[in-house]
Each structure stands twice: as C-alpha cells, then as structure tokens.
Design a protein around this motif. Structure first.
Motif, PDB file in Angstrom:
ATOM      1  N   MET A   1       0.855  -1.181   0.000  1.00 57.98           N
ATOM      2  CA  MET A   1       0.000   0.000   0.000  1.00 57.98           C
ATOM      3  C   MET A   1       0.889   1.228   0.000  1.00 57.98           C
ATOM      4  N   ILE A   2       0.626   2.126  -0.906  1.00 61.11           N
ATOM      5  CA  ILE A   2       1.459   3.318  -1.047  1.00 61.11           C
ATOM      6  C   ILE A   2       0.572   4.559  -1.017  1.00 61.11           C
ATOM      7  N   LEU A   3       0.956   5.512  -0.179  1.00 61.77           N
ATOM      8  CA  LEU A   3       0.295   6.804  -0.122  1.00 61.77           C
ATOM      9  C   LEU A   3       1.138   7.767  -0.951  1.00 61.77           C
ATOM     10  N   LEU A   4       0.556   8.302  -2.019  1.00 64.19           N
ATOM     11  CA  LEU A   4       1.269   9.196  -2.927  1.00 64.19           C
ATOM     12  C   LEU A   4       0.772  10.624  -2.731  1.00 64.19           C
ATOM     13  N   HIS A   5       1.691  11.518  -2.336  1.00 60.28           N
ATOM     14  CA  HIS A   5       1.351  12.921  -2.106  1.00 60.28           C
ATOM     15  C   HIS A   5       2.035  13.788  -3.153  1.00 60.28           C
ATOM     16  N   LEU A  54     -13.257   1.135   3.516  1.00 59.98           N
ATOM     17  CA  LEU A  54     -12.719   1.025   4.871  1.00 59.98           C
ATOM     18  C   LEU A  54     -11.206   1.212   4.869  1.00 59.98           C
ATOM     19  N   LEU A  55     -10.531   0.745   3.830  1.00 59.29           N
ATOM     20  CA  LEU A  55      -9.079   0.930   3.747  1.00 59.29           C
ATOM     21  C   LEU A  55      -8.735   2.412   3.695  1.00 59.29           C
ATOM     22  N   VAL A  56      -9.427   3.162   2.856  1.00 60.95           N
ATOM     23  CA  VAL A  56      -9.159   4.600   2.732  1.00 60.95           C
ATOM     24  C   VAL A  56      -9.447   5.303   4.059  1.00 60.95           C
ATOM     25  N   ARG A  57     -10.570   4.981   4.692  1.00 54.47           N
ATOM     26  CA  ARG A  57     -10.905   5.631   5.959  1.00 54.47           C
ATOM     27  C   ARG A  57      -9.905   5.269   7.050  1.00 54.47           C
ATOM     28  N   THR A  58      -9.376   4.048   7.000  1.00 57.98           N
ATOM     29  CA  THR A  58      -8.375   3.631   7.981  1.00 57.98           C
ATOM     30  C   THR A  58      -7.076   4.398   7.790  1.00 57.98           C
ATOM     31  N   GLU A  60      -6.776   7.343   6.392  1.00 60.22           N
ATOM     32  CA  GLU A  60      -7.036   8.731   6.783  1.00 60.22           C
ATOM     33  C   GLU A  60      -7.054   8.890   8.300  1.00 60.22           C
ATOM     34  N   ARG A  61      -7.677   7.944   9.001  1.00 61.39           N
ATOM     35  CA  ARG A  61      -7.769   8.028  10.466  1.00 61.39           C
ATOM     36  C   ARG A  61      -6.398   7.949  11.120  1.00 61.39           C
ATOM     37  N   ASN A  62      -5.531   7.085  10.611  1.00 64.84           N
ATOM     38  CA  ASN A  62      -4.252   6.836  11.273  1.00 64.84           C
ATOM     39  C   ASN A  62      -3.125   7.751  10.810  1.00 64.84           C
ATOM     40  N   THR A  63      -3.313   8.430   9.685  1.00 67.13           N
ATOM     41  CA  THR A  63      -2.284   9.350   9.205  1.00 67.13           C
ATOM     42  C   THR A  63      -2.716  10.804   9.298  1.00 67.13           C
ATOM     43  N   GLY A  64      -4.019  11.055   9.287  1.00 66.63           N
ATOM     44  CA  GLY A  64      -4.509  12.424   9.251  1.00 66.63           C
ATOM     45  C   GLY A  64      -4.430  13.040   7.870  1.00 66.63           C
ATOM     46  N   VAL A  65      -4.040  12.251   6.883  1.00 66.83           N
ATOM     47  CA  VAL A  65      -3.907  12.731   5.506  1.00 66.83           C
ATOM     48  C   VAL A  65      -5.172  12.390   4.723  1.00 66.83           C
ATOM     49  N   ARG A  66      -5.763  13.380   4.079  1.00 68.65           N
ATOM     50  CA  ARG A  66      -6.951  13.130   3.254  1.00 68.65           C
ATOM     51  C   ARG A  66      -6.545  12.429   1.967  1.00 68.65           C
ATOM     52  N   VAL A  67      -7.291  11.400   1.601  1.00 72.35           N
ATOM     53  CA  VAL A  67      -7.034  10.660   0.365  1.00 72.35           C
ATOM     54  C   VAL A  67      -8.023  11.128  -0.695  1.00 72.35           C
ATOM     55  N   ASP A  68      -7.521  11.733  -1.770  1.00 73.58           N
ATOM     56  CA  ASP A  68      -8.380  12.287  -2.814  1.00 73.58           C
ATOM     57  C   ASP A  68      -8.736  11.283  -3.896  1.00 73.58           C
ATOM     58  N   HIS A  69      -7.816  10.356  -4.187  1.00 79.72           N
ATOM     59  CA  HIS A  69      -8.057   9.355  -5.226  1.00 79.72           C
ATOM     60  C   HIS A  69      -7.570   7.994  -4.748  1.00 79.72           C
ATOM     61  N   TYR A  70      -8.180   6.966  -5.304  1.00 77.68           N
ATOM     62  CA  TYR A  70      -7.838   5.586  -4.938  1.00 77.68           C
ATOM     63  C   TYR A  70      -7.607   4.781  -6.208  1.00 77.68           C
ATOM     64  N   ALA A  71      -6.543   3.991  -6.217  1.00 81.91           N
ATOM     65  CA  ALA A  71      -6.273   3.091  -7.349  1.00 81.91           C
ATOM     66  C   ALA A  71      -5.812   1.749  -6.812  1.00 81.91           C
ATOM     67  N   LEU A 169      -6.604   2.001 -17.142  1.00 83.08           N
ATOM     68  CA  LEU A 169      -8.001   2.147 -16.746  1.00 83.08           C
ATOM     69  C   LEU A 169      -8.759   0.828 -16.842  1.00 83.08           C
ATOM     70  N   ASP A 170      -8.372  -0.032 -17.770  1.00 82.74           N
ATOM     71  CA  ASP A 170      -9.044  -1.313 -17.903  1.00 82.74           C
ATOM     72  C   ASP A 170      -8.705  -2.259 -16.761  1.00 82.74           C
ATOM     73  N   THR A 171      -7.524  -2.124 -16.194  1.00 81.72           N
ATOM     74  CA  THR A 171      -7.077  -3.094 -15.200  1.00 81.72           C
ATOM     75  C   THR A 171      -7.018  -2.523 -13.789  1.00 81.72           C
ATOM     76  N   LEU A 172      -7.071  -1.203 -13.649  1.00 84.74           N
ATOM     77  CA  LEU A 172      -7.091  -0.590 -12.331  1.00 84.74           C
ATOM     78  C   LEU A 172      -8.522  -0.451 -11.829  1.00 84.74           C
ATOM     79  N   ILE A 173      -8.707  -0.638 -10.534  1.00 82.89           N
ATOM     80  CA  ILE A 173      -9.956  -0.252  -9.881  1.00 82.89           C
ATOM     81  C   ILE A 173      -9.702   1.128  -9.298  1.00 82.89           C
ATOM     82  N   VAL A 174     -10.467   2.108  -9.740  1.00 85.43           N
ATOM     83  CA  VAL A 174     -10.226   3.490  -9.315  1.00 85.43           C
ATOM     84  C   VAL A 174     -11.528   4.097  -8.806  1.00 85.43           C
ATOM     85  N   ASP A 175     -11.401   5.240  -8.122  1.00 87.90           N
ATOM     86  CA  ASP A 175     -12.597   5.945  -7.687  1.00 87.90           C
ATOM     87  C   ASP A 175     -13.310   6.544  -8.895  1.00 87.90           C
ATOM     88  N   THR A 176     -14.549   6.910  -8.730  1.00 87.54           N
ATOM     89  CA  THR A 176     -15.381   7.331  -9.863  1.00 87.54           C
ATOM     90  C   THR A 176     -14.910   8.627 -10.504  1.00 87.54           C
TER      91      THR A 176
END
Length: 239
Positions: A1-5, A54-58, A60-71, A169-176
């Motif tokens: 899992m990688i958080l990219l800022h 739940l992964l994104v919320r976890t 965010e809760r433990n880092t305090g960093v807002r996650v804008d996109h998910y892949a 895009l065909d192989t990634l699961i991303v946010d809408t």
C-alpha cells in the motif's frame, strides 16, 4: 500500500506496510450488515473486512492525511500494464530467486515483462527485512514503470500512450472521479518521486515484530510518523 502525495515540494511516495498495527474506524460489514466499533487490527484487515472504502478511511484516520483518489491493481492488471509499455528496465545488484513468487532473475540490467515484474514485486523471502524490504522493491519498480510510461517519446506518440492509459483504466480499480488525465498524473508523480522533484519513503517503524492478538505486526514510530504525516498535510518537506 502506497500513499502518494503531490504538492509544491514535489511528489512523496510513502509505503505503508500491510501488517501495520492501526486502529480501524467503525464500519458496517458489507456482507452481513453488522456494525463494528473502532478496534486495533492490521492495515490489510481493513481491505479484507470493508474493501476500498474502509481501507481509505483507515489510512485517513491513522495518518490524518486526506485521500483524494484511490487506485487498486490486481495481478492480471499489473501484468497487462507492464506489457502495454513494452516491459520495464531494471538493474539488479544480485540474482533474485523465490519459489513462492516464481521470481528467477539474474543479476544485472534487464527488461522485465509483466509476469517477471509481478514475480519480482511479490517476492519477500530473499529480503532481509521481509515485507519492509518488499516495499522498497515495489517503490523501485513502480518508479521504473512510471519512467517508462511517462517518457516524452511515449506521451508524444498516441500509438504508445493510449494503449498504456487504456491498459491502466481497464485493469485498475479506481474511484469514480479518476479519468485518463488523472492516471497520467499518477505516472508522472511516481516518476517525480524518484527524480529530483520528489522522494520515496517508508513509514518510520519502531518495532517490525510487535506481538498482538492478530499475530506479528508492524508498530509505527509514533513520534516520527506523526511528524511525517503532519508535513504531508501541510505540504512541507518531510524532516
């Protein structure tokens, strides 16, 4: 899992070990509808118990960093993206062999196809630090993939660029909200993270073998990790 800022000070690629000991926020089991209170658990449990939400919320809760996109990418998708860019160039200081992942790579510089690349990023038993060593390999490989996918020759040639983006895009699961420009921005940020405009980091660790009710886990160094997360939130260079 990688958080990219990404921000004014370049890109930061921060690996979060899957066995990190964190606090899961309250959630509703999507299968049973049962509500669960906040509780300590491993980071990868968040995904298995509540999926990407739940992964994104976890995180965010433990880092305090807002996650804008998910892949998210699966094994087949990973192979497809690597093959779509014509393989990825990587130099190895030593041979890599791992029966579990299928990795069997000689030392030296070489071009990895999708299957070879997948075996390389999955192997960990050859790494002295196990999962922590694997996260460094994953960062290193993703940077090499980004350099290949975001080269001027690829971007300037639609016959190369669009198959790469479509494969993503065909192989990634991303946010809408994620579109082709966002995916290209992802590759560019990954490339910057290994160049002069960014950095690659692991979350600071105090204990890589913390004994818990869920087995061995990775305990973050609370003070150093908090300083790092605060720097990301405030778009400052990590100290």
């Amino acid at each position: 899992m990688i958080l990219l800022h990404t921000g004014a000070n370049g890109a930061t690629m921060l690996s979060l070990p899957r066995d990190s000991w964190v606090t899961l926020p309250p959630y509703v089991d999507p299968g049973t509808g049962r509500s669960h209170r906040a509780a300590p658990d491993k980071l990868n449990a968040a995904f298995s118990l509540g999926g990407p939400d739940l992964l994104v919320r976890t995180v965010e809760r433990n880092t305090g960093v807002r996650v804008d996109h998910y892949a998210e990418i699966g094994f087949a998708g990973f192979v497809g993206v690597v093959d779509a860019v014509g393989g990825v160039d990587l130099c190895l200081d030593k041979a890599v062999r791992d029966e579990d992942s299928g990795a069997d790579l000689p030392a030296g510089c070489q071009t990895l196809d999708g299957a070879e690349a997948l075996a390389f990023v999955r192997q960990r038993k050859q790494e002295a630090q196990g999962d922590l060593g694997r996260t460094r390999n994953q960062q290193r490989f993703l940077a090499a993939l980004a350099r290949k996918a975001a080269t001027p020759s690829t971007l300037a040639d639609p016959s190369k660029a669009f198959p790469t983006l479509d494969a993503g895009l065909d192989t990634l699961i991303v946010d809408t909200c994620t579109q082709l420009p966002d995916l290209m921005g992802l590759f560019e940020a990954l490339r910057n993270a290994t160049g002069g405009r960014g950095r690659q980091l692991n979350v600071p660790v105090a204990d890589p073998d913390l004994r818990t009710s869920k087995g061995s886990a990775v305990k973050w160094d609370d003070r150093r990790a908090r300083a790092l997360f605060d720097a990301l939130c405030e778009d400052r260079l990590p100290g």
